[in-house]
Design a protein around this motif. Structure first.
Motif, PDB file in Angstrom:
ATOM      1  N   ARG A 167       0.842  -1.197   0.000  1.00  6.16           N
ATOM      2  CA  ARG A 167       0.000   0.000   0.000  1.00  6.16           C
ATOM      3  C   ARG A 167       0.876   1.245   0.000  1.00  6.16           C
ATOM      4  O   ARG A 167       1.969   1.258   0.586  1.00  6.16           O
ATOM      5  CB  ARG A 167      -0.949   0.016   1.198  1.00  6.16           C
ATOM      6  N   PRO A 168       0.428   2.303  -0.662  1.00  4.51           N
ATOM      7  CA  PRO A 168       1.204   3.540  -0.679  1.00  4.51           C
ATOM      8  C   PRO A 168       1.224   4.194   0.701  1.00  4.51           C
ATOM      9  O   PRO A 168       0.235   4.174   1.423  1.00  4.51           O
ATOM     10  CB  PRO A 168       0.456   4.422  -1.688  1.00  4.51           C
ATOM     11  N   VAL A 169       2.358   4.772   1.048  1.00  2.00           N
ATOM     12  CA  VAL A 169       2.527   5.489   2.316  1.00  2.00           C
ATOM     13  C   VAL A 169       2.827   6.947   1.982  1.00  2.00           C
ATOM     14  O   VAL A 169       3.801   7.241   1.278  1.00  2.00           O
ATOM     15  CB  VAL A 169       3.667   4.883   3.155  1.00  2.00           C
ATOM     16  N   SER A 170       2.004   7.839   2.482  1.00  2.12           N
ATOM     17  CA  SER A 170       2.184   9.249   2.162  1.00  2.12           C
ATOM     18  C   SER A 170       3.382   9.840   2.901  1.00  2.12           C
ATOM     19  O   SER A 170       3.837   9.302   3.918  1.00  2.12           O
ATOM     20  CB  SER A 170       0.920  10.034   2.534  1.00  2.12           C
ATOM     21  N   ALA A 171       3.860  10.970   2.398  1.00  2.00           N
ATOM     22  CA  ALA A 171       4.952  11.675   3.073  1.00  2.00           C
ATOM     23  C   ALA A 171       4.524  12.104   4.466  1.00  2.00           C
ATOM     24  O   ALA A 171       5.316  12.064   5.411  1.00  2.00           O
ATOM     25  CB  ALA A 171       5.378  12.891   2.242  1.00  2.00           C
ATOM     26  N   GLU A 172       3.240  12.488   4.611  1.00  2.00           N
ATOM     27  CA  GLU A 172       2.737  12.914   5.915  1.00  2.00           C
ATOM     28  C   GLU A 172       2.773  11.757   6.912  1.00  2.00           C
ATOM     29  O   GLU A 172       3.121  11.943   8.081  1.00  2.00           O
ATOM     30  CB  GLU A 172       1.309  13.446   5.775  1.00  2.00           C
ATOM     31  N   GLU A 173       2.430  10.559   6.463  1.00  2.00           N
ATOM     32  CA  GLU A 173       2.452   9.398   7.357  1.00  2.00           C
ATOM     33  C   GLU A 173       3.878   9.056   7.767  1.00  2.00           C
ATOM     34  O   GLU A 173       4.141   8.719   8.927  1.00  2.00           O
ATOM     35  CB  GLU A 173       1.792   8.193   6.682  1.00  2.00           C
ATOM     36  N   LEU A 174       4.804   9.159   6.830  1.00  2.00           N
ATOM     37  CA  LEU A 174       6.203   8.914   7.161  1.00  2.00           C
ATOM     38  C   LEU A 174       6.700   9.928   8.191  1.00  2.00           C
ATOM     39  O   LEU A 174       7.399   9.568   9.149  1.00  2.00           O
ATOM     40  CB  LEU A 174       7.071   8.956   5.903  1.00  2.00           C
ATOM     41  N   MET A 175       6.336  11.181   8.007  1.00  2.00           N
ATOM     42  CA  MET A 175       6.731  12.209   8.981  1.00  2.00           C
ATOM     43  C   MET A 175       6.176  11.884  10.365  1.00  2.00           C
ATOM     44  O   MET A 175       6.842  12.069  11.378  1.00  2.00           O
ATOM     45  CB  MET A 175       6.221  13.586   8.532  1.00  2.00           C
ATOM     46  N   GLU A 176       4.953  11.366  10.401  1.00  2.00           N
ATOM     47  CA  GLU A 176       4.290  11.091  11.672  1.00  2.00           C
ATOM     48  C   GLU A 176       4.924   9.933  12.422  1.00  2.00           C
ATOM     49  O   GLU A 176       4.950   9.913  13.648  1.00  2.00           O
ATOM     50  CB  GLU A 176       2.807  10.784  11.420  1.00  2.00           C
ATOM     51  N   HIS A 177       5.475   8.955  11.682  1.00  2.00           N
ATOM     52  CA  HIS A 177       5.962   7.737  12.316  1.00  2.00           C
ATOM     53  C   HIS A 177       7.487   7.622  12.374  1.00  2.00           C
ATOM     54  O   HIS A 177       7.992   6.815  13.151  1.00  2.00           O
ATOM     55  CB  HIS A 177       5.396   6.512  11.593  1.00  2.00           C
ATOM     56  N   VAL A 178       8.210   8.380  11.569  1.00  2.00           N
ATOM     57  CA  VAL A 178       9.670   8.238  11.510  1.00  2.00           C
ATOM     58  C   VAL A 178      10.378   9.444  12.119  1.00  2.00           C
ATOM     59  O   VAL A 178      11.526   9.338  12.529  1.00  2.00           O
ATOM     60  CB  VAL A 178      10.130   8.002  10.049  1.00  2.00           C
TER      61      VAL A 178
END
Length: 227
Positions: A167-178
């Motif tokens: 599934r695609p992971v948005s840049a916003e989701e990456l910022m939130e988790h990484v």
């Protein structure tokens, strides 16, 4: 992965944050139960490490607050309360694990890895796609058998993408988790890091490991492949 450390002893809290950040985790922290409950409401964490003896709000109350949310975060209780009744109360209250103080940091680290794998229904410590392999225990990566020299942040990005393969992971989701709470959500850090990771992958493989999905984010995966 993004963690929240809730610990009222400042030296212990700073030591935990330092050690976990060195392992590549994004870490927020709080020494106050009420503040921690608010952080859990505002942010989505992959795991909370929770002390029980807290000012502002007792740890068990914080645990109840977390469990009342629609998608409760996994909680590892890290407490000096070592009585069997305390452990039973914590686990029955919804905690995923309970570790008593004093403890070895290596054991805490192992329990965190185990809980994060469970969060993403990942039984094996190795994440694999095509020729790309990530060892989440050793925090090492290789592609087509060639070791990849990744920074902790680069490894964390790849780890998160591979934990969500298909599934695609948005840049916003990456910022939130990484990234932690100090990150600037309006920066282009994700784009820069993805570009660097791709460049390192292209040095050892011609395969397009990370794909851009217009309007959706970054994608690894599809039909499963083996290393």
């Amino acid at each position: 992965m993004r963690l929240l450390i809730i610990e009222d002893e400042e030296d212990m809290r700073e030591a935990l944050c330092y050690g976990l950040r060195k392992l590549g985790y994004a870490v927020d922290s709080s020494g106050d139960g009420a503040e921690a409950a608010q952080l859990c409401y505002i942010n989505h964490y992959d795991l909370v490490v929770l002390d029980l003896n807290l000012p502002g709000m007792d740890g068990m109350e914080v645990l109840r607050h977390i469990q009342s949310q629609e998608n409760p975060t996994k909680v590892l209780i890290l407490s000096a309360r070592s009585e069997l009744t305390d452990k039973i109360a914590g686990l029955d209250g919804g905690a995923s694990d309970y570790l008593t103080k004093p403890f070895h940091f290596q054991e805490l680290e192992a329990r965190i890895r185990m809980l994060l794998r469970r969060s993403f229904t990942q039984a094996d410590a190795a994440l694999m796609w095509g020729g790309l392999c990530l060892d989440t225990n050793a925090r090492t990566a290789s592609c087509n058998g060639i070791p990849l020299e990744l920074t902790m942040r680069e490894f964390a990005i790849l780890e998160y993408l591979m934990m969500h393969m298909g599934r695609p992971v948005s840049a916003e989701e990456l910022m939130e988790h990484v990234w932690d709470s100090e990150a600037d959500p309006f920066s282009n850090q994700v784009k820069v890091y993805i570009s660097v990771i791709r460049r390192k992958l292209l040095a050892v493989t011609k395969d397009e490991i990370i794909r851009n999905i217009r309007g959706a984010g970054y994608l690894i995966g599809g039909e499963e492949k083996k290393c």
